[in-house]
Scaffold this active site. Sequence first.
Site, PDB file in Angstrom:
ATOM      1  N   HIS A 140     -21.687  -9.138  21.631  1.00 31.95           N
ATOM      2  CA  HIS A 140     -20.262  -8.793  21.737  1.00 31.95           C
ATOM      3  C   HIS A 140     -19.359  -9.627  20.818  1.00 31.95           C
ATOM      4  O   HIS A 140     -19.616 -10.793  20.544  1.00 31.95           O
ATOM      5  CB  HIS A 140     -19.792  -8.966  23.183  1.00 31.95           C
ATOM      6  CG  HIS A 140     -19.792 -10.400  23.615  1.00 31.95           C
ATOM      7  ND1 HIS A 140     -18.690 -11.207  23.518  1.00 31.95           N
ATOM      8  CD2 HIS A 140     -20.776 -11.184  24.108  1.00 31.95           C
ATOM      9  CE1 HIS A 140     -18.981 -12.412  23.943  1.00 31.95           C
ATOM     10  NE2 HIS A 140     -20.249 -12.432  24.305  1.00 31.95           N
ATOM     11  N   HIS A 149     -26.461  -8.579   4.794  1.00 25.85           N
ATOM     12  CA  HIS A 149     -27.725  -7.982   5.252  1.00 25.85           C
ATOM     13  C   HIS A 149     -28.206  -8.765   6.458  1.00 25.85           C
ATOM     14  O   HIS A 149     -28.545  -9.949   6.342  1.00 25.85           O
ATOM     15  CB  HIS A 149     -28.776  -8.029   4.132  1.00 25.85           C
ATOM     16  CG  HIS A 149     -30.093  -7.406   4.533  1.00 25.85           C
ATOM     17  ND1 HIS A 149     -31.231  -7.517   3.772  1.00 25.85           N
ATOM     18  CD2 HIS A 149     -30.461  -6.656   5.609  1.00 25.85           C
ATOM     19  CE1 HIS A 149     -32.223  -6.883   4.357  1.00 25.85           C
ATOM     20  NE2 HIS A 149     -31.782  -6.343   5.476  1.00 25.85           N
TER      21      HIS A 149
HETATM   22  O1  JB2 Z   1     -28.480  -0.029 -11.350  1.00 27.36           O
HETATM   23  C1  JB2 Z   1     -29.177   0.577 -10.541  1.00 27.36           C
HETATM   24  C2  JB2 Z   1     -30.490   0.142 -10.141  1.00 27.36           C
HETATM   25  N1  JB2 Z   1     -31.258  -0.930 -10.479  1.00 27.36           N
HETATM   26  C3  JB2 Z   1     -32.411  -0.806  -9.785  1.00 27.36           C
HETATM   27  N2  JB2 Z   1     -28.731   1.750  -9.960  1.00 27.36           N
HETATM   28  C4  JB2 Z   1     -29.478   2.463  -9.070  1.00 27.36           C
HETATM   29  N3  JB2 Z   1     -28.961   3.601  -8.577  1.00 27.36           N
HETATM   30  N4  JB2 Z   1     -30.709   2.077  -8.677  1.00 27.36           N
HETATM   31  C5  JB2 Z   1     -31.196   0.935  -9.210  1.00 27.36           C
HETATM   32  N5  JB2 Z   1     -32.380   0.323  -9.029  1.00 27.36           N
HETATM   33  C6  JB2 Z   1     -33.409   0.865  -8.146  1.00 27.36           C
HETATM   34  O2  JB2 Z   1     -33.261   0.280  -6.846  1.00 27.36           O
HETATM   35  C7  JB2 Z   1     -34.826   0.538  -8.553  1.00 27.36           C
HETATM   36  O3  JB2 Z   1     -35.280   1.352  -9.602  1.00 27.36           O
HETATM   37  C8  JB2 Z   1     -35.563   0.821  -7.228  1.00 27.36           C
HETATM   38  O4  JB2 Z   1     -35.844   2.179  -7.045  1.00 27.36           O
HETATM   39  C9  JB2 Z   1     -34.529   0.367  -6.187  1.00 27.36           C
HETATM   40  C10 JB2 Z   1     -34.868  -0.989  -5.565  1.00 27.36           C
HETATM   41  O5  JB2 Z   1     -36.035  -0.791  -4.766  1.00 27.36           O
HETATM   42  P1  JB2 Z   1     -36.847  -1.976  -4.094  1.00 27.36           P
HETATM   43  O6  JB2 Z   1     -37.912  -1.353  -3.264  1.00 27.36           O
HETATM   44  O7  JB2 Z   1     -37.241  -2.955  -5.142  1.00 27.36           O
HETATM   45  O8  JB2 Z   1     -35.825  -2.749  -3.205  1.00 27.36           O
HETATM   46  P2  JB2 Z   1     -34.802  -2.171  -2.113  1.00 27.36           P
HETATM   47  O9  JB2 Z   1     -33.465  -2.615  -2.547  1.00 27.36           O
HETATM   48  O10 JB2 Z   1     -35.019  -0.733  -1.842  1.00 27.36           O
HETATM   49  O11 JB2 Z   1     -35.227  -2.932  -0.763  1.00 27.36           O
HETATM   50  C11 JB2 Z   1     -35.009  -4.300  -0.562  1.00 27.36           C
HETATM   51  O12 JB2 Z   1     -34.023  -4.484   0.458  1.00 27.36           O
HETATM   52  C12 JB2 Z   1     -34.366  -3.896   1.723  1.00 27.36           C
HETATM   53  C13 JB2 Z   1     -33.209  -4.100   2.660  1.00 27.36           C
HETATM   54  C14 JB2 Z   1     -36.384  -4.809  -0.158  1.00 27.36           C
HETATM   55  O13 JB2 Z   1     -36.394  -6.153  -0.079  1.00 27.36           O
HETATM   56  C15 JB2 Z   1     -36.778  -4.267   1.221  1.00 27.36           C
HETATM   57  O14 JB2 Z   1     -37.991  -4.890   1.653  1.00 27.36           O
HETATM   58  C16 JB2 Z   1     -35.677  -4.487   2.229  1.00 27.36           C
HETATM   59  N6  JB2 Z   1     -36.060  -3.882   3.505  1.00 27.36           N
END
Ligand code: JB2
Length: 215
Positions: A140, A149
């Site tokens: 609360h 995050h």
């Molecule tokens: O400039 C960008 C860019 N740079 C990287 N614009 C857009 N639209 N996308 C971008 N990306 C993309 O973000 C990458 O190509 C990739 O597809 C994605 C990052 O994916 P990743 O699996 O490395 O991390 P995440 O941010 O999805 O997840 C993190 O945070 C979550 C909360 C991880 O640490 C997870 O484990 C966590 N649960």
Amino acid sequence: MTKPIIILGGGGHAKVLVDILHRLNCRLLGIVDPNQSIGCVLLGLNVLGSDNVVFDYSAAEIELVNGVGSLPKDKGLRARLFNTFNAKGYRFKTLVDPTAFIAADVELSDGVQVMAGVIIQVGTKIAKNTIVNSGAIVEHDCRIGRHVHIAPGAVLSGTVDVGDAVHVGTGATIIQGISIGAGSIIGAGSVVTQDIACNRIVYPPRSQIKSINRD
Ligand code: JB2
């Protein structure tokens, strides 16, 4: 009628969001991701191109979902994407997994993402673009800043105040009434019992691993 959605990024965080969006029966136009080829299929959706493809659509006709998550020491890409598109009038959808419990008076700002199994209790306010990840508990009257995050399984007891761009690591526990300054990182598994200033790292005790002599 809800607007069609473009998802920014196609990695691990986006994968979880796409699952939620399907369960909410949202209309998904596709993914924009500079690291993927236009026309390929990612997470079951078409890759539309890089981020500038968003500008092919007016801010009035679509909503965005920020599929880029955050890690403790990343360079703030998630916040930058949010601020860039928000400044040009694009709205980020506030997303709540249907399995989360959100008390009636909780305030969730634009682009807040509440994942599966989360509990958010009465009187809490959460600012823009924050993630409350799977199984976290926010008790609360907490105040959570922008671009925060709260990682899976973290627990924030009542009246905790979290500044902007804080990372609360997986399974961390923050007792009642604590303030965490902007930009700080609370390591996974930490137990926080005192206020933390801005831009600090809290390291939890770590497991010690030794080999077992079975002779
Ligand atoms: O400039 C960008 C860019 N740079 C990287 N614009 C857009 N639209 N996308 C971008 N990306 C993309 O973000 C990458 O190509 C990739 O597809 C994605 C990052 O994916 P990743 O699996 O490395 O991390 P995440 O941010 O999805 O997840 C993190 O945070 C979550 C909360 C991880 O640490 C997870 O484990 C966590 N649960």
